[in-house]
Design an enzyme around this catalytic site. Structure first.
Site, PDB file in Angstrom:
ATOM      1  CB  THR A   8      -0.951  -0.006   1.212  1.00  0.00           C
ATOM      2  OG1 THR A   8      -1.813  -1.135   1.115  1.00  0.00           O
ATOM      3  CG2 THR A   8      -1.778   1.268   1.250  1.00  0.00           C
ATOM      4  CG  ASP A  66      -5.859  -4.381   1.205  1.00  0.00           C
ATOM      5  OD1 ASP A  66      -5.066  -4.922   0.423  1.00  0.00           O
ATOM      6  OD2 ASP A  66      -5.599  -4.185   2.412  1.00  0.00           O
ATOM      7  CG  HIS A  93      -5.004  -8.689   3.320  1.00  0.00           C
ATOM      8  ND1 HIS A  93      -3.860  -9.239   2.809  1.00  0.00           N
ATOM      9  CD2 HIS A  93      -4.885  -7.349   3.152  1.00  0.00           C
ATOM     10  CE1 HIS A  93      -3.071  -8.274   2.353  1.00  0.00           C
ATOM     11  NE2 HIS A  93      -3.681  -7.124   2.542  1.00  0.00           N
ATOM     12  CG  ASP A 114      -3.343   0.090  -2.811  1.00  0.00           C
ATOM     13  OD1 ASP A 114      -4.220  -0.646  -3.300  1.00  0.00           O
ATOM     14  OD2 ASP A 114      -3.242   0.296  -1.587  1.00  0.00           O
ATOM     15  CG  HIS A 115      -1.936  -3.626  -3.523  1.00  0.00           C
ATOM     16  ND1 HIS A 115      -2.949  -4.466  -3.133  1.00  0.00           N
ATOM     17  CD2 HIS A 115      -1.738  -2.775  -2.479  1.00  0.00           C
ATOM     18  CE1 HIS A 115      -3.343  -4.147  -1.903  1.00  0.00           C
ATOM     19  NE2 HIS A 115      -2.628  -3.120  -1.485  1.00  0.00           N
ATOM     20  CG  HIS A 137      -1.128  -6.726  -1.333  1.00  0.00           C
ATOM     21  ND1 HIS A 137      -0.313  -5.718  -0.879  1.00  0.00           N
ATOM     22  CD2 HIS A 137      -2.200  -6.733  -0.493  1.00  0.00           C
ATOM     23  CE1 HIS A 137      -0.872  -5.128   0.174  1.00  0.00           C
ATOM     24  NE2 HIS A 137      -2.019  -5.738   0.438  1.00  0.00           N
TER      25      HIS A 137
END
Length: 302
Positions: free
Chosen positions: A19, A84, A88, A131-132, A236
């Site tokens: 992040t 996100d 996770h 961001d990813h 990630h």
């Protein structure tokens, strides 16, 4: 947004695909205070903030619209910590994450609705990105440094591991070669490099704060250190060439062409685009406006 504006096939984040480095890359150092200057207004979540409250998201959208309409701000960033957190906890292929993606989509729809209701469609440019990506964590044949033969944390002066699929090791004086030889072929999914030999495509290791040994693992594998503290089902931080680390780019507004689909590009180039939209001179950076200029209705230097 793809119909009304610009869509990229995908966006490539920086390595490591975490992040904070990704956000700094998007805004080239978008800290709250930078070179003595501070942002005009800000709202920062508290520690252990619960990110999945859709009502709060809409309240944040309304706050942003107030900043534009009543406080006459020119540039606002708005962040949602989902999908996100759900990715996770449950994994990227889980129903929970799919549901959360739909929640994000509804909120983007609400944001566009509020822009229209405030009569700002013709003056406000909206860029949506992330961001990813997210990868499913492999739970079999895991990488656990403590179990590697001929390796001991007693030979390490400083370590940064247990944050996903990458790690930094500073061996004690005289122990570099021993540690390197012990780790480099210890697991088929673990990649161990001396700092000066780290692949240049990552744009990562040429910095004084990067330790003499740099580790990263293949997609799906995380690096466990002294004890196992990582139990996420999704993660990630992997190689930014991995397709599951790629992310999205959408842009719509008066500055952007309509119905344009563009080739993938790297997120480091967004900063120059934002500066162009705001008509400000960018600070030195590693991106280029040439990558995104063709997205704009007026793509000249004027």
């Amino acid at each position: 947004m793809a119909r009304d504006g610009v869509k990229a096939h995908y966006l490539t984040p920086p390595f490591v695909t975490q992040t904070s480095p990704s956000h700094f890359t998007l805004l080239t150092g978008g800290n709250a205070t930078y070179q003595g200057e501070e942002v005009k207004v800000k709202r920062v979540e508290k520690l252990l903030h619960k990110y999945d409250n859709e009502t709060e998201w809409r309240q944040n959208v309304d706050t942003v619209m107030k900043w534009f309409r009543e406080d006459d701000l020119d540039f606002v960033t708005l962040y949602f910590g989902e999908p996100d957190s759900t990715g996770h906890k449950y994994g990227p292929e889980s129903q929970q994450r799919k549901d959360m993606v739909r929640q994000v989509d509804r909120t983007v729809g609400y944001l566009r609705q509020r822009i229209a209701e405030h009569g700002m469609k013709s003056i406000l440019n909206l860029v949506i990105t992330s961001d990813h990506g997210m990868e499913t964590v492999t739970k079999k044949d895991e990488i656990h440094l403590l179990q590697v033969a001929n390796f001991s944390f007693q030979d390490i002066q400083f370590e940064l591991v247990d944050y996903g699929p990458h790690g930094l090791l500073l061996p004690k004086p005289g122990k570099l070669e021993q540690v390197y030889e012990a780790l480099k072929n210890s697991h088929p999914k673990l990649h161990v490099y001396k700092k000066e030999e780290f692949p240049r495509r990552f744009h990562y290791a040429n910095h004084i704060r990067v330790t003499p040994l740099v580790l990263y693992s293949d997609p799906g594998y995380v690096i466990h250190g002294r004890v196992k503290v990582q139990f996420n089902k999704g993660e990630h931080g992997f190689d930014n060439q991995s397709m599951n680390m790629k992310t999205i780019f959408r842009a719509v507004g008066p500055a952007f062409k309509q119905g344009l689909e563009v080739e993938p590009f790297e997120s480091v180039n967004i900063y120059a685009l934002l500066c162009k939209l705001l008509n400000i001179t960018p600070e030195p950076h590693d991106g280029s406006l040439e990558v995104t200029r063709h997205m704009l209705v007026k793509d000249s230097d004027s």
